[in-house]
Design a protein around this motif. Sequence first.
Motif, PDB file in Angstrom:
ATOM      1  N   CYS A  65      -3.165  -3.782  -3.199  1.00 21.15           N
ATOM      2  CA  CYS A  65      -3.702  -4.897  -1.682  1.00 21.15           C
ATOM      3  C   CYS A  65      -3.967  -5.983  -2.847  1.00 21.15           C
ATOM      4  O   CYS A  65      -3.929  -6.890  -1.786  1.00 21.15           O
ATOM      5  CB  CYS A  65      -3.950  -3.869  -1.260  1.00 21.15           C
ATOM      6  SG  CYS A  65      -6.198  -2.914  -1.100  1.00 21.15           S
ATOM      7  N   VAL A  75       0.230   3.962   0.891  1.00 21.96           N
ATOM      8  CA  VAL A  75       0.246   5.141   1.791  1.00 21.96           C
ATOM      9  C   VAL A  75      -0.167   5.122   2.950  1.00 21.96           C
ATOM     10  O   VAL A  75      -0.342   5.175   3.283  1.00 21.96           O
ATOM     11  CB  VAL A  75      -1.069   6.299   1.147  1.00 21.96           C
ATOM     12  CG1 VAL A  75      -0.984   7.121   0.364  1.00 21.96           C
ATOM     13  CG2 VAL A  75      -2.428   5.602   0.915  1.00 21.96           C
ATOM     14  N   VAL A 107     -11.843  -0.279  -0.258  1.00 20.37           N
ATOM     15  CA  VAL A 107     -11.360  -0.971   0.113  1.00 20.37           C
ATOM     16  C   VAL A 107     -12.225  -1.711   1.505  1.00 20.37           C
ATOM     17  O   VAL A 107     -11.996  -0.927   2.348  1.00 20.37           O
ATOM     18  CB  VAL A 107      -9.801  -1.169   0.236  1.00 20.37           C
ATOM     19  CG1 VAL A 107      -9.625  -2.886   0.797  1.00 20.37           C
ATOM     20  CG2 VAL A 107      -9.394  -0.844  -1.077  1.00 20.37           C
ATOM     21  N   ALA A 141      -2.461   3.084   3.651  1.00 18.94           N
ATOM     22  CA  ALA A 141      -3.845   2.126   4.529  1.00 18.94           C
ATOM     23  C   ALA A 141      -3.667   1.254   4.845  1.00 18.94           C
ATOM     24  O   ALA A 141      -4.715   0.865   6.069  1.00 18.94           O
ATOM     25  CB  ALA A 141      -4.181   2.995   3.873  1.00 18.94           C
ATOM     26  N   LEU A 142      -3.611  -0.293   4.810  1.00 16.52           N
ATOM     27  CA  LEU A 142      -3.408  -0.869   5.567  1.00 16.52           C
ATOM     28  C   LEU A 142      -1.981  -1.323   6.431  1.00 16.52           C
ATOM     29  O   LEU A 142      -1.309  -1.186   6.202  1.00 16.52           O
ATOM     30  CB  LEU A 142      -3.081  -2.115   4.376  1.00 16.52           C
ATOM     31  CG  LEU A 142      -4.442  -2.199   3.599  1.00 16.52           C
ATOM     32  CD1 LEU A 142      -4.754  -2.954   2.422  1.00 16.52           C
ATOM     33  CD2 LEU A 142      -6.120  -2.664   4.371  1.00 16.52           C
ATOM     34  N   TYR A 178      -7.526  -1.159   7.760  1.00 20.68           N
ATOM     35  CA  TYR A 178      -7.515  -0.608   7.005  1.00 20.68           C
ATOM     36  C   TYR A 178      -8.275   1.043   8.013  1.00 20.68           C
ATOM     37  O   TYR A 178      -9.028   0.668   8.383  1.00 20.68           O
ATOM     38  CB  TYR A 178      -8.714  -1.170   5.392  1.00 20.68           C
ATOM     39  CG  TYR A 178      -9.012   0.031   4.944  1.00 20.68           C
ATOM     40  CD1 TYR A 178      -7.894  -0.016   3.617  1.00 20.68           C
ATOM     41  CD2 TYR A 178      -9.780   0.201   4.632  1.00 20.68           C
ATOM     42  CE1 TYR A 178      -8.230   1.001   2.571  1.00 20.68           C
ATOM     43  CE2 TYR A 178     -10.624   1.023   3.684  1.00 20.68           C
ATOM     44  CZ  TYR A 178      -9.792   1.405   2.759  1.00 20.68           C
ATOM     45  OH  TYR A 178      -9.918   2.429   1.497  1.00 20.68           O
ATOM     46  N   CYS A 204      -6.848   5.803   2.010  1.00 18.99           N
ATOM     47  CA  CYS A 204      -6.559   4.537   0.387  1.00 18.99           C
ATOM     48  C   CYS A 204      -7.032   5.864  -1.203  1.00 18.99           C
ATOM     49  O   CYS A 204      -8.072   6.484  -0.480  1.00 18.99           O
ATOM     50  CB  CYS A 204      -7.846   4.028   0.736  1.00 18.99           C
ATOM     51  SG  CYS A 204      -7.907   3.315  -1.188  1.00 18.99           S
ATOM     52  N   ILE A 205      -6.220   5.526  -1.745  1.00 19.37           N
ATOM     53  CA  ILE A 205      -6.164   6.574  -2.721  1.00 19.37           C
ATOM     54  C   ILE A 205      -6.932   5.362  -3.560  1.00 19.37           C
ATOM     55  O   ILE A 205      -7.538   5.871  -4.638  1.00 19.37           O
ATOM     56  CB  ILE A 205      -4.757   6.892  -3.058  1.00 19.37           C
ATOM     57  CG1 ILE A 205      -4.113   5.931  -3.721  1.00 19.37           C
ATOM     58  CG2 ILE A 205      -3.785   7.784  -2.504  1.00 19.37           C
ATOM     59  CD1 ILE A 205      -2.418   5.572  -4.531  1.00 19.37           C
ATOM     60  N   GLY A 206      -7.252   4.396  -2.789  1.00 20.49           N
ATOM     61  CA  GLY A 206      -7.623   3.232  -4.107  1.00 20.49           C
ATOM     62  C   GLY A 206      -7.289   2.992  -5.193  1.00 20.49           C
ATOM     63  O   GLY A 206      -8.056   2.499  -6.539  1.00 20.49           O
ATOM     64  N   CYS A 207      -5.803   3.016  -5.119  1.00 17.99           N
ATOM     65  CA  CYS A 207      -4.535   2.094  -5.812  1.00 17.99           C
ATOM     66  C   CYS A 207      -5.139   0.319  -6.273  1.00 17.99           C
ATOM     67  O   CYS A 207      -4.417  -0.267  -7.647  1.00 17.99           O
ATOM     68  CB  CYS A 207      -3.115   2.154  -6.051  1.00 17.99           C
ATOM     69  SG  CYS A 207      -2.894   1.213  -4.772  1.00 17.99           S
ATOM     70  N   ARG A 208      -5.674   0.064  -5.538  1.00 20.23           N
ATOM     71  CA  ARG A 208      -6.186  -1.687  -5.398  1.00 20.23           C
ATOM     72  C   ARG A 208      -4.374  -2.149  -5.485  1.00 20.23           C
ATOM     73  O   ARG A 208      -5.308  -3.654  -6.209  1.00 20.23           O
ATOM     74  CB  ARG A 208      -6.891  -1.919  -6.669  1.00 20.23           C
ATOM     75  CG  ARG A 208      -8.370  -0.762  -6.719  1.00 20.23           C
ATOM     76  CD  ARG A 208      -9.093  -1.100  -7.499  1.00 20.23           C
ATOM     77  NE  ARG A 208      -8.866  -0.365  -9.387  1.00 20.23           N
ATOM     78  CZ  ARG A 208      -8.611  -0.267  -9.651  1.00 20.23           C
ATOM     79  NH1 ARG A 208      -9.216   0.878  -9.315  1.00 20.23           N
ATOM     80  NH2 ARG A 208      -8.023  -0.054 -11.234  1.00 20.23           N
ATOM     81  N   CYS A 242       1.096  -0.867   0.026  1.00 14.82           N
ATOM     82  CA  CYS A 242      -0.043  -0.338  -0.122  1.00 14.82           C
ATOM     83  C   CYS A 242       0.667   1.110   0.189  1.00 14.82           C
ATOM     84  O   CYS A 242       2.376   1.409   0.835  1.00 14.82           O
ATOM     85  CB  CYS A 242      -0.613  -0.318   1.359  1.00 14.82           C
ATOM     86  SG  CYS A 242      -1.925   1.617   1.617  1.00 14.82           S
TER      87      CYS A 242
HETATM   88  S1  SF4 Z   1      -6.372   0.429  -2.935  1.00 15.14           S
HETATM   89 FE1  SF4 Z   1      -5.470  -0.833  -1.445  1.00 15.14          FE
HETATM   90  S2  SF4 Z   1      -3.566  -0.447  -1.867  1.00 15.14           S
HETATM   91 FE2  SF4 Z   1      -4.060   1.279  -2.535  1.00 15.14          FE
HETATM   92  S3  SF4 Z   1      -4.160   3.089  -1.638  1.00 15.14           S
HETATM   93 FE3  SF4 Z   1      -5.946   1.286  -0.785  1.00 15.14          FE
HETATM   94  S4  SF4 Z   1      -5.635   0.142   0.685  1.00 15.14           S
HETATM   95 FE4  SF4 Z   1      -3.524   0.849  -0.119  1.00 15.14          FE
END
Ligand code: SF4
Lengths: 269, 402
Positions: free
Chosen positions: A95, A71, A115, A73-74, A84, A89-93, A69
Motif C-alpha cells: 500500500c 488481504v 500501517v 486490510a484497506l 484500515y 494486515c500482514i505488513g507487506c507495505r 492490499c
Molecule cells: S501493508 Fe498495506 S498492503 Fe500490505 S497487508 Fe498491510 S494494509 Fe495491506
Amino acid sequence: MQKGMLIDTTMCIGCLSCEEACREKNNLPEDCDQTDLSECKFTKVFQRGDYYVRKMCMHCIEPACASVCPVGALKKLEEGPVVYDENKCIGCRYCMQACPFQVPTYEWSKALPRVRKCWFCYDRVLAGGMPACAEACPTGATTFGERGALLLEARKRIADTPGQYQAHIFGEHEVGGTSMLFLAAVPFEQIGFKSNLIQKPLPLLTWSVLSKIPDFVLVGGTLLGGVAWIINRRMVLEDERINEAQKRAQEGTDDSSSLKRFLDRFKKN
Amino acid sequence: MNRKWIPKITFWRLVFAAIMVMGLYVTYIRLFKGLGASTALSDKVPWGLWVGFDVLCGVGLAAGGFTITLIVHVFNIKKYKPILPSTVLSAFLGYLLVNAGLILDIGRPYRIWHPLIMWNPHSVMFEVAWCVMMYTTVLSLEFSPIIFERLKWKKPIKIVKTITIPLVIMGFILSTLHQSSLGTVFLIVPGRLHPLWYTPILPLMFFISAIATGFSMVIFESYLSRRAFNKRLELDILASIGRVVLVILAVYFVLKTKDLYNRGALKLLLDGSHESKMFMLEMGFGVVAPLALLSVRRIRESQGGLFVASVMVVMGFVMNRLNVSITGMMRSSGANYFPSWMEIGATMFLVAAGFALFAAAVKYLRVFPEEKPAAEPAETLELLVPQRRTPHNAGMAAPVGE
Ligand code: SF4
Ligand code: SF4
Ligand code: SF4
C-alpha cells in the motif's frame, strides 16, 4: 453518498489546529518523526511559498492502496473513508509503495507494526459528525460535506472571485478523483502537489492484466493438456509401429538393415 | 586435484559458518526488534533489498524449472532430460529463498497465511501469494521422486509419476502468471517508477528476462557442480541452452529498445542521470555483452565461455530487478536508501543456505549425471551421457522427440 473535504489553501493561516485536533482524536504519540506524515502524524501542514498546504490521505475514490492490499486490510467505504483493519494486515507495505501520494506510513520501530494513516475519522462521520480536523479549523479552510456539494462550492468560489483561484480543483479528476478536494491561488505544482498523476484510476492499470488470468489459466491449461495428449499419442503410435516392425522382422519379411536403422532411432527411450 | 581442494573447502566452510551465525543474529534482531532496528527502510522507501533481491530475484532465478519441465514432459524433447533435476532443484531453492525472504520482510510474518482466507482478487500481491504457495507445492512434488529414489520408496514415485503431466502444466501456468505478475506489481506506480523502466509491458519484460535467467542458471550451476563435485552436464546440451539464451536475450533486447522508442524514452538514456547510468550498466552488462559473447560459436561451445556469459545474464537480471524496485523508485520517493548491513547479511545468509542445500543435494541425490571417474574434466565433448549415446555431432538429429 460520498463525503469529502474541501481544503482551500488560500484560506489556511497555518495555525496547526488540525494537526493538534488529529493528534488528540487519534491518541498519536509525539516521540517520533514530525517532519512529514508518519506514525505520529496523520496530517501535516507545510509552508510552501506564501501558502500553507495540508497533507493527509486523499481518500481516493478508487484507492490504489486498497486495490493492492493482498488481504483486503484497506477498504474504501461507501461514505468515502478509506479505512484500515490492523487485524488483517500482514505488513507487506505494498500500500505504501502503491499510494500515488505516499500517504501510508509504518510503525518501523515496533516488533508488531501497523500501517498508520488518516482514516477520515470514520467513527465520527458514521455518527453524522465531522472529522476532528475539520471541526477544529478556525478559518473554514477545511470544510466537510458531501463530495458533490463540495465540488459545486469549489466551482462557485472559482467563478465568483476570478483571479483569486486557479481554475483547477485538485482531486476532482486526479487518479480518478479523490474525496479530498483542494483549491489554490497558484498552479498546484508550485505548492508541492504532484503534476504527473494520470486521470484514470490507478487500479485499472493492474486490473487490466489481472482480469485476464482466469482466461489464461483455462485456455492455457486446455491447450497444453491437448498438446501433451497429442504428443503422447504420437509416441504410443510410434511404439506400436516399432513393435509391428519387430514382429515382421522376426517373420523375416522385412529389410533388416533399414529396420536396424529405424530401431536405432528409438532405442534410447 | 583433490589435494588442492581440501584447504579451500575448510576456508569456505569457515566463511559459511560465519555467515550462518550472522544470519541467525540478524533474524533474531529482525523478528524481535522490528524492521526499524534491522533495515534502512523508511516510510518513503518501504521496499528494499529483501523485496528487490530475495523475492524478485529468487522467483526469477527459479524460472529454469517450469520451462525445462514443459520442454521435456509436454513437448517430449528428451534431449534435455539430464538437466531436469537440477533445474527443478534450483527452482525449488529459489522458492525457499522467496519464502524465507518474505518471512523476514513482511511486518507480521506469522500472518503469512492470511491471503489463503482473506481474498482480494484485485491485488497482484494476492495473486503472487497464491502462486508462490501453489508453485512451492508443485515444485516439491516434482522434486520428490529424486528423494524417494534415494530412499528406495517405490510407491510414492509411482504416484507422483502418474500425475507428472498435470503437475507440469500447472507449474507452467503458475510460473507464467507470477513471473509476469512481479512486473505487474509495478504497473500501479506509473508516476513513480522512472520511465526507463516503467512500461505497460513490464509483465512481459519480467517474464522474458526470467526465462533467460532460468536457463543461464542451469549453465552456471552445472559449471560450479563440476568444479566442486565433478558432476556436470554434457557440453552439447549446455551449448544448446546457450543458443536458447542467445535467442531470448535478442528478443528481450529488441523489445526493450522498441519499447523505449515507442514511449519516446530513448533520449533519457543520454541525459547523464544516475538512472540512465544504471540502466546502461544493466543492459550493457546483462544483455548486450552476453549477446555478443554467445553469438561467437567458439565461446558458446566452451564451458568457460558459457559460464562467463551465463553469470553476466544472471547478474544483469539481478541488476534489473534491483533497478526496478529500488533505483527507479528513488527519485520520486524523495528519500535515499542503501541497505543496512543487516539486510545485506540476511540476504547473504539465505543465499549461502541455498548454495549449501544445492551442494548437499548434488552430493547425495542424483541431481547431475555421475561422471566416469576416468574422464578427467577436459574440454571434451565425448563424455559419458546416460540418456543417449550419440556423439556430439549428431546433436542436430536428436534421436527422440520429433
Ligand atoms: S501493508 Fe498495506 S498492503 Fe500490505 S497487508 Fe498491510 S494494509 Fe495491506
Ligand atoms: S491517498 Fe493513498 S492512502 Fe489515501 S486512499 Fe489514496 S491511495 Fe490510499
Ligand atoms: S480526518 Fe481525522 S484522522 Fe484524518 S486528518 Fe482529520 S482528524 Fe486526522
